[in-house]
Design an enzyme around this catalytic site. Sequence first.
Site, PDB file in Angstrom:
ATOM      1  N   GLU A 187      14.612 -15.044   1.060  1.00 47.48           N
ATOM      2  CA  GLU A 187      14.977 -16.035   2.089  1.00 47.48           C
ATOM      3  C   GLU A 187      14.034 -17.237   2.048  1.00 47.48           C
ATOM      4  OE1 GLU A 187      14.475 -14.043   5.850  1.00 47.48           O
ATOM      5  OE2 GLU A 187      16.055 -12.585   5.395  1.00 47.48           O
ATOM      6  N   ASP A 204       0.830  -1.200   0.000  1.00 50.46           N
ATOM      7  CA  ASP A 204       0.000   0.000   0.000  1.00 50.46           C
ATOM      8  C   ASP A 204       0.871   1.260   0.000  1.00 50.46           C
ATOM      9  OD1 ASP A 204      -2.759   1.073   0.359  1.00 50.46           O
ATOM     10  OD2 ASP A 204      -1.899   1.925   2.176  1.00 50.46           O
TER      11      ASP A 204
HETATM   12  C1  GLC Z   1      -4.194   3.099  -0.738  1.00 54.27           C
HETATM   13  C2  GLC Z   1      -5.386   2.174  -0.663  1.00 54.27           C
HETATM   14  C3  GLC Z   1      -6.567   2.980  -0.215  1.00 54.27           C
HETATM   15  C4  GLC Z   1      -6.273   3.523   1.172  1.00 54.27           C
HETATM   16  C5  GLC Z   1      -4.974   4.319   1.185  1.00 54.27           C
HETATM   17  C6  GLC Z   1      -4.495   4.581   2.588  1.00 54.27           C
HETATM   18  O1  GLC Z   1      -4.335   4.079  -1.688  1.00 54.27           O
HETATM   19  O2  GLC Z   1      -5.587   1.526  -1.888  1.00 54.27           O
HETATM   20  O3  GLC Z   1      -7.747   2.236  -0.207  1.00 54.27           O
HETATM   21  O4  GLC Z   1      -7.321   4.351   1.595  1.00 54.27           O
HETATM   22  O5  GLC Z   1      -3.943   3.641   0.537  1.00 54.27           O
HETATM   23  O6  GLC Z   1      -3.981   3.417   3.169  1.00 54.27           O
END
Ligand code: GLC
Length: 546
Positions: A256, A204
């Site tokens: 790993e 993310d």
């Molecule tokens: C990314 C995710 C989204 C989330 C954001 C904060 O863009 O896809 O859904 O709100 O990160 O974590």
Amino acid sequence: MSSTAPWWRSAVIYQVYIRSFADGNGDGIGDIAGIHSRLPYLKSLGIDAIWINPWYKSPMADHGYDVADFRAIDPRFGTMAEAEALIEEAHRHGIRVIPDIVPNHVSDQHAWFRAALAAGPGSAERERFVFRPGRGPDGAEPPNDWMSCFGGPAWTRLPDGQWYLHLFAPEQPDLNWEHPDVRAEFEDILRFWFSRGVDGFRIDVAHGLVKHPELPDLPPRRDPDAPAPAERVPHPHWDRDEVHEIYRAWRRVADEFPGDRSFVAEAWADSPARLANYVRQDRLHTAFNFDFLMASWDARQLREVIDGSLTTLGSVGAPATWVLSNHDVTRHPSRFGRKVVKKWVANETYRPEGPLDFELGTRRARAAALLMLSLPGGAYVYQGEELGLPEVEDLPDEVLQDPCWERSGHADRGRDGCRVPLPWSGQEAPFGFSPEGATGEPWLPQPALWKDHSVEAQTGDATSMLELYRRALHLRRGLPALGEGDMTWLDAPAGVLAFTREPGFVCVVNLSAEPYQLPEHTSLLLASGPVEDGLLPQDHAVWLSR
Ligand code: GLC
Ligand code: CA
């Protein structure tokens, strides 16, 4: 492509937005038991892997992207034992499992942030986050002018006077990636899950971890129509070069473990070349291709993105990936069914412009699926896309849950419209999303028209979106020309995309107004709609063998 190439170079990965996929225990919220029960569906669809949005313990300020404990499953989604059983059972079905990891920030309920609040200004505990004094008299103004992606300032002030940084909601404090604890902790979390058998991670906000050490104000906003400056000016918090050191270390962790574990980066980079920095040999394996997702239904634009992606990623030895929808953007049949849709990407005010022609959007979505699934590399399918679901644009204000809605002062309706629980069967809500006798309503209301989109309604209907995806995915598994490899454009008029892949495969997509005479072929493998007298109508696509 040799059969020994790692799976992730050509995989079709199905995105499970866990809250909305299938509800096993009847509380109206999707869960691990629900995914487990639908593995046969996923298997028969013909995908290679699932990416599951965050399932960790979370207060759900951003539906799980605010993680309180990375080593625990949120009780709403199930238990650790269920997660382990799901991974095992998915593997038995030949489906790989990729959880989401959220390294840019944690929940304000995470033990580290609670400790930081308790310990007070100047403490070692606060150094794992980004705490600063404010500006102006009494420090009453935020330390700089950074904005939260969900609206409003990226800083919140505490009663003790200090401010902390959150590029997303205030419940999502940013971590300080200069701190060795942060680096060590995430490497340990990766090992925790790799040892439980996961095949990789979706990362993310992979482009956001490292901030300019001095936290300067943002550079002046550039006119998007003005020519790009000759030299790129580094952004104070997006896509900084220093972030790659983190991923070099992560790659070593993945290596790993036995088998081909892999990472996919959610990185919003401003050019294919910047994106390619994430996927070098010693860094991550793949990255989402948001240029493809953001392209309009326009042959020239699509071709430019395809060529640019293949050349740039190819030059660093990485496979391309293709994606049309995810849980942050307007579903693509609703995008493609409008003349203009401005700013429909997450975190930017979304306003559908003009009337929706959903039949048009659906025709284009069908053609787009055949394009995406025959391009070289891997692809992502967002749950419900195989059912041709529209964006739900008329959710009542009072049910909206995306933090964008409140934080934007109700200017941005947010991303709930692409997150409505899936229809599986039946004539009325919950359309098989929850089991018989469920006590909870689906967490977002499902529109009545979901009945025509359910898995049950579409199964066996040769003209349905579901059967198109099934056919395409099954053909793709059997055709040696598809997956990773080369493609060659065929001469075609403006508005027509036609290419060959060896051995013996042709894809043609007609985005022009004129019917297009199909090139020479031995058989028609699959068509997005009726083709008569060898003429491909506007907004249709075919797969041919020759
Ligand atoms: C990314 C995710 C989204 C989330 C954001 C904060 O863009 O896809 O859904 O709100 O990160 O974590
Ligand atoms: Ca549930």
